[in-house]
Design a protein around this motif. Structure first.
Motif, short mmCIF file in Angstrom:
data_model
loop_
_atom_site.label_atom_id
_atom_site.label_comp_id
_atom_site.label_asym_id
_atom_site.label_seq_id
_atom_site.Cartn_x
_atom_site.Cartn_y
_atom_site.Cartn_z
N ASP A 17 32.34 44.91 34.33
CA ASP A 17 32.73 46.45 34.35
C ASP A 17 34.06 46.74 34.95
O ASP A 17 35.09 47.51 34.35
CB ASP A 17 31.67 47.54 34.74
CG ASP A 17 30.62 47.93 33.60
OD1 ASP A 17 30.85 46.76 32.54
OD2 ASP A 17 29.76 47.94 34.30
N LEU A 18 34.42 45.83 36.31
CA LEU A 18 35.66 46.38 37.11
C LEU A 18 36.15 45.45 36.26
O LEU A 18 37.99 46.46 36.40
CB LEU A 18 35.39 45.32 38.57
CG LEU A 18 36.80 45.88 39.14
CD1 LEU A 18 37.05 46.66 39.94
CD2 LEU A 18 36.55 44.59 40.51
N ARG A 19 36.42 44.44 35.89
CA ARG A 19 38.00 43.95 35.47
C ARG A 19 38.00 44.68 34.60
O ARG A 19 39.60 44.63 33.21
CB ARG A 19 37.08 42.36 34.66
CG ARG A 19 37.70 41.23 35.76
CD ARG A 19 37.51 40.22 35.20
NE ARG A 19 36.99 39.17 36.52
CZ ARG A 19 36.59 37.81 36.73
NH1 ARG A 19 36.21 37.34 35.32
NH2 ARG A 19 36.77 37.24 37.87
N ARG A 20 36.95 45.70 33.22
CA ARG A 20 37.34 46.16 31.96
C ARG A 20 37.73 47.05 32.54
O ARG A 20 38.88 47.53 31.45
CB ARG A 20 36.40 46.15 31.20
CG ARG A 20 36.10 47.17 29.72
CD ARG A 20 34.86 47.64 29.40
NE ARG A 20 33.94 48.45 30.40
CZ ARG A 20 33.77 49.36 30.56
NH1 ARG A 20 34.26 50.32 29.69
NH2 ARG A 20 32.85 49.43 31.52
N THR A 21 37.44 48.12 33.72
CA THR A 21 38.12 49.26 33.83
C THR A 21 39.37 49.08 34.26
O THR A 21 40.40 49.79 33.90
CB THR A 21 37.50 49.80 34.98
OG1 THR A 21 36.37 50.43 34.79
CG2 THR A 21 37.61 51.18 35.81
N ALA A 22 40.10 47.75 35.01
CA ALA A 22 41.48 47.82 35.49
C ALA A 22 42.06 47.71 34.67
O ALA A 22 43.83 47.78 34.63
CB ALA A 22 41.32 46.17 36.48
N THR A 60 25.51 41.60 39.56
CA THR A 60 26.81 41.15 40.05
C THR A 60 28.02 40.95 39.00
O THR A 60 29.34 41.24 38.90
CB THR A 60 26.79 40.27 41.12
OG1 THR A 60 26.13 40.36 42.16
CG2 THR A 60 28.02 39.92 42.00
N ARG A 61 27.07 40.15 37.59
CA ARG A 61 28.68 39.95 36.70
C ARG A 61 28.23 40.71 35.66
O ARG A 61 30.03 41.14 35.30
CB ARG A 61 27.58 38.70 35.70
CG ARG A 61 28.59 38.27 34.42
CD ARG A 61 27.26 37.48 33.91
NE ARG A 61 28.13 36.87 33.14
CZ ARG A 61 27.17 35.98 32.33
NH1 ARG A 61 26.27 35.55 32.50
NH2 ARG A 61 28.40 35.15 30.57
N LYS A 62 27.67 42.03 35.93
CA LYS A 62 28.12 42.95 34.96
C LYS A 62 28.80 44.21 36.03
O LYS A 62 30.18 44.80 35.14
CB LYS A 62 26.70 44.45 34.85
CG LYS A 62 26.97 45.03 33.98
CD LYS A 62 25.58 46.77 33.78
CE LYS A 62 25.72 46.74 32.78
NZ LYS A 62 24.50 47.58 32.60
N ASN A 63 28.75 44.21 36.78
CA ASN A 63 29.93 44.92 37.75
C ASN A 63 31.24 43.82 38.00
O ASN A 63 32.02 44.97 37.90
CB ASN A 63 29.48 44.97 39.09
CG ASN A 63 27.69 45.61 39.42
OD1 ASN A 63 27.87 46.58 38.15
ND2 ASN A 63 27.39 45.20 40.92
N LEU A 64 31.31 43.28 37.76
CA LEU A 64 32.32 42.25 37.74
C LEU A 64 33.28 42.23 36.64
O LEU A 64 34.16 42.81 36.71
CB LEU A 64 32.25 40.60 37.90
CG LEU A 64 33.36 40.08 38.07
CD1 LEU A 64 34.64 40.40 39.20
CD2 LEU A 64 33.60 38.41 39.01
N HIS A 78 42.92 50.90 32.91
CA HIS A 78 44.61 51.25 33.83
C HIS A 78 45.32 50.80 33.34
O HIS A 78 46.36 51.47 33.40
CB HIS A 78 43.77 51.31 34.91
CG HIS A 78 44.11 51.46 36.26
ND1 HIS A 78 44.72 53.32 36.94
CD2 HIS A 78 45.26 51.02 37.17
CE1 HIS A 78 45.60 53.64 37.55
NE2 HIS A 78 46.55 52.22 37.84
#
Length: 67
Positions: free
Chosen positions: A39-44, A33-37, A47
């Motif tokens: 990656d999500l923040r980095r992608t945001a 979950t930590r990696k997904n979070l 964007h």
């Protein structure tokens, strides 16, 4: 009381070795979950920077056409 230089140097070498091992293996530093979070923040962030660049470009084109 501070550590002797030799102990500090040894711990620094160990930290560098661990970091190098994590980079070369398929096991990443962040998992689950930590990696997904992360990656999500980095992608945001990326964007949002693209959106801001488009807004800035549009605003400068509009001001150039009005002049």
């Amino acid at each position: 009381m501070s550590k002797p230089r030799g102990k500090i140097y040894q711990s620094q070498q160990m930290e560098q070795w661990i970091t190098k091992e994590l980079e070369t293996t398929e096991l990443g530093r962040y998992i689950g979950t930590r990696k997904n979070l992360f990656d999500l923040r980095r992608t945001a962030v990326v964007h949002n920077l693209h959106v801001l660049a488009k807004i800035f470009t549009y605003a400068t084109e509009q001001s150039a056409t009005l002049s």
